[in-house]
Scaffold this motif. Structure first.
Motif, short mmCIF file in Angstrom:
data_model
loop_
_atom_site.label_atom_id
_atom_site.label_comp_id
_atom_site.label_asym_id
_atom_site.label_seq_id
_atom_site.Cartn_x
_atom_site.Cartn_y
_atom_site.Cartn_z
N UNK A 1 24.73 -4.98 2.16
CA UNK A 1 23.69 -4.07 1.71
C UNK A 1 24.12 -3.19 0.54
N UNK A 2 25.42 -2.99 0.37
CA UNK A 2 25.90 -2.19 -0.77
C UNK A 2 26.33 -3.05 -1.94
N UNK A 3 26.15 -4.37 -1.83
CA UNK A 3 26.57 -5.27 -2.90
C UNK A 3 25.44 -5.46 -3.91
N UNK A 4 25.79 -5.53 -5.19
CA UNK A 4 24.81 -5.78 -6.23
C UNK A 4 24.66 -7.26 -6.54
N UNK A 5 25.35 -8.10 -5.79
CA UNK A 5 25.32 -9.54 -6.04
C UNK A 5 24.15 -10.25 -5.36
N UNK A 6 23.47 -9.54 -4.43
CA UNK A 6 22.40 -10.17 -3.67
C UNK A 6 21.23 -9.21 -3.55
N UNK A 7 20.03 -9.77 -3.37
CA UNK A 7 18.87 -8.98 -3.00
C UNK A 7 18.81 -8.98 -1.47
N UNK A 8 18.83 -7.79 -0.89
CA UNK A 8 19.01 -7.70 0.55
C UNK A 8 18.14 -6.60 1.14
N UNK A 9 17.44 -6.93 2.23
CA UNK A 9 16.73 -5.93 3.04
C UNK A 9 17.47 -5.86 4.37
N UNK A 10 18.31 -4.84 4.58
CA UNK A 10 19.18 -4.81 5.75
C UNK A 10 18.52 -4.31 7.04
N UNK A 11 17.25 -3.98 7.00
CA UNK A 11 16.61 -3.39 8.18
C UNK A 11 16.69 -4.32 9.40
N UNK A 12 16.90 -3.71 10.56
CA UNK A 12 16.87 -4.45 11.82
C UNK A 12 15.74 -3.99 12.72
N UNK A 13 15.04 -2.94 12.33
CA UNK A 13 13.88 -2.45 13.07
C UNK A 13 12.65 -2.55 12.18
N UNK A 14 11.64 -3.26 12.66
CA UNK A 14 10.41 -3.44 11.90
C UNK A 14 9.21 -2.95 12.69
N UNK A 15 8.26 -2.34 11.97
CA UNK A 15 6.98 -1.96 12.58
C UNK A 15 5.88 -2.47 11.67
N UNK A 16 5.05 -3.36 12.22
CA UNK A 16 3.97 -3.99 11.46
C UNK A 16 2.64 -3.63 12.09
N UNK A 17 1.64 -3.37 11.25
CA UNK A 17 0.31 -3.01 11.73
C UNK A 17 -0.72 -3.64 10.81
N UNK A 18 -1.89 -3.98 11.36
CA UNK A 18 -2.92 -4.58 10.52
C UNK A 18 -4.25 -4.67 11.25
N UNK A 19 -5.25 -5.16 10.53
CA UNK A 19 -6.61 -5.31 11.05
C UNK A 19 -6.89 -6.77 11.39
N UNK A 20 -7.77 -6.97 12.38
CA UNK A 20 -8.11 -8.32 12.81
C UNK A 20 -9.62 -8.48 12.91
N UNK A 21 -10.04 -9.73 12.87
CA UNK A 21 -11.43 -10.09 13.14
C UNK A 21 -11.41 -11.45 13.82
N UNK A 22 -12.25 -11.63 14.85
CA UNK A 22 -12.13 -12.83 15.68
C UNK A 22 -13.48 -13.24 16.24
N UNK A 23 -13.64 -14.55 16.43
CA UNK A 23 -14.78 -15.12 17.15
C UNK A 23 -14.21 -15.90 18.33
N UNK A 24 -14.65 -15.57 19.54
CA UNK A 24 -14.23 -16.26 20.76
C UNK A 24 -15.47 -16.81 21.44
N UNK A 25 -15.42 -18.07 21.84
CA UNK A 25 -16.62 -18.68 22.45
C UNK A 25 -16.19 -19.74 23.46
N UNK A 26 -17.10 -20.03 24.41
CA UNK A 26 -16.84 -21.10 25.37
C UNK A 26 -17.73 -22.30 25.06
N UNK A 27 -17.31 -23.47 25.58
CA UNK A 27 -18.09 -24.68 25.36
C UNK A 27 -19.45 -24.58 26.05
#
Length: 259
Positions: A161-187
């Motif tokens: 993570x301190x090296x300039x030789x690579x592009x690096x995202x060192x995070x080990x904890x992630x929090x993701x959030x977003x919106x959804x839309x869904x259609x659910x139906x039965x036969x």
């Protein structure tokens, strides 16, 4: 005359290939997974869902391959015009590195064949819906996931993570959030056979090192897809057996049982 030019070209290629390699968290844009919930036409109004999945995706620069297995357990509910679900998950996988030289001497830090990654986390989702005949229109919802990564691949990202030789995202904890839309139906005339199609659009919250390096010279579209990512899911349930196919940054196939 041509030898110095050729030498400079080779050095440039080596430097570019080293600095252009990107390492991100194993579950980056791959931590959101569909959470089943009972439909308004189900006889039960709450249920437990247990499933196993296999998934694969490439690194964000398309150079490396990630393959993983996943175990999920969740609880889902249906109320009047409202669904809720929450659960936990575990992941184990392999990061396959395309730049491995198979050399045993004078190796740079990123000269490895593959590394293990694992993760544990929790998810929650909720949505509003309206029913029309055999259709539940889950027109708006929210989905979120927290994950903690561990293993030799996470250790490797921390070490560079301190090296300039690579592009690096060192995070080990992630929090993701977003919106959804869904259609659910039965036969038709068979409420035991359900199908669903869901779309998700979200982002992983928090600062990452790539924002001030890898993405500074990219186009607007490239930068947008770095922060915002889509995902589409097909879901089915036949009595107590269910499954899903998910496509986005990661392709995942899952089967499970509900009770």
């Amino acid at each position: 005359m041509y030898k110095p030019t050729l030498l400079i070209l080779l050095i440039s290629i080596l430097l570019f290939s080293s600095c252009s390699h990107v390492y991100t968290p194993a579950l980056y844009h791959a931590d959101i997974v569909y959470q089943p919930k009972p439909a308004s036409f189900d006889t039960v109004k709450s249920a437990t869902y247990i499933s196993a999945a296999l998934g694969t995706n490439t690194s964000i620069d398309g150079q490396d391959l990630l393959t993983s297995g996943q175990i999920n357990i969740s609880r889902g509910y249906v109320f009047n015009g409202f669904n809720l679900a929450y659960g936990a998950f575990g992941v184990a996988g392999d990061y396959n590195n395309s730049t491995s030289s198979n050399s045993t001497t004078n190796n740079p830090p990123n000269d490895f064949k593959d590394k293990f990654f694992g993760a544990v986390g929790a998810r929650a989702s909720a949505n509003l819906f309206v029913n029309s005949g055999r259709f539940d229109f889950r027109f708006i919802g929210i989905e979120m996931a927290y994950s903690h990564e561990f293993g030799s691949y996470a250790d490797f990202r921390q070490s560079i993570k301190s090296s300039s030789d690579y592009y690096d995202d060192p995070r080990t904890n992630l929090f993701t959030v977003g919106l959804t839309s869904e259609i659910l139906f039965h036969n038709v005339d068979n409420t035991d056979f359900e199908n669903g199609i869901r779309v998700f659009l979200g982002t992983t919250i928090g600062y990452d090192n790539l924002s001030n390096g890898y993405y500074t010279s990219n186009t607007y579209i490239d930068n947008l897809t770095h922060y915002v990512f889509p995902k589409a899911t097909y879901f089915f349930k036949i009595k107590q057996v269910f499954g899903s196919i998910e496509a986005g940054s990661q392709i995942m196939v899952r089967f499970g049982y509900t009770f």
